[in-house]
Design a protein around this motif. Structure first.
Motif: not given
Length: 156
Positions: A43-53
């Motif tokens: 789970i990552t956060f970049a530029d106020n977006v949460m990404y699930l991989y």
């Protein structure tokens, strides 16, 4: 683009050890998405977006952090928002100085994380209701972990 990994290792290991563990993302619109924890690699956060991989680094989904109401880890992933049992109440949100949390068990730990996954505070509860002081936090968005439930809150 800088990416930050949210690390909640103890929580994820605890959830992964359970049968049918799941992650559910609740949105402010009232909708939700659910994922099997065994499929989530990161789970990552970049530029106020949460990404699930997934474990092979393939994106499972992404969403703006501002659109997320709460994230719940648990043994059972319900099929709809109506199936979710409300365990705790957290208010006011947004807050200025303190938050009230009701529906707790005595001895439960309430943790506050920033969006980079850093633990900012941990409070051991003494009763069903507790007051969490957030006056020392800078204005922004934070995560409040109560058992397997994670609630997003805003400090103004």
């Amino acid at each position: 683009m800088k990416r930050t990994i949210l690390i909640l290792p103890l929580l994820l290991l605890t959830v992964m050890a359970r049968a049918e563990a799941g992650l559910q993302v609740h949105y402010l619109t009232g909708s939700d998405k659910q994922y099997a924890v065994s499929l989530i690699g990161q789970i990552t956060f970049a530029d106020n977006v949460m990404y699930l991989y997934d474990k092979s680094k393939t994106e499972l989904g992404h969403t703006a952090v501002a659109d997320i109401d709460k994230i719940v880890f648990g043994e059972y992933v319900p099929s709809s928002v109506n199936d979710i049992e409300v365990r705790v109440a957290v208010y006011p949100n947004p807050t200025h100085d303190a938050m009230v949390i009701k529906g707790l068990s005595a001895g439960q730990t309430v943790r506050v994380y920033d969006l980079q996954g850093r633990l900012l505070s941990a409070t051991q509860t003494q009763a069903e209701s507790t007051l969490i002081d957030v006056s020392a936090l800078q204005n922004g968005t934070y995560l409040l972990q109560i058992g397997a439930e994670v609630v997003k809150f805003i400090k103004e």
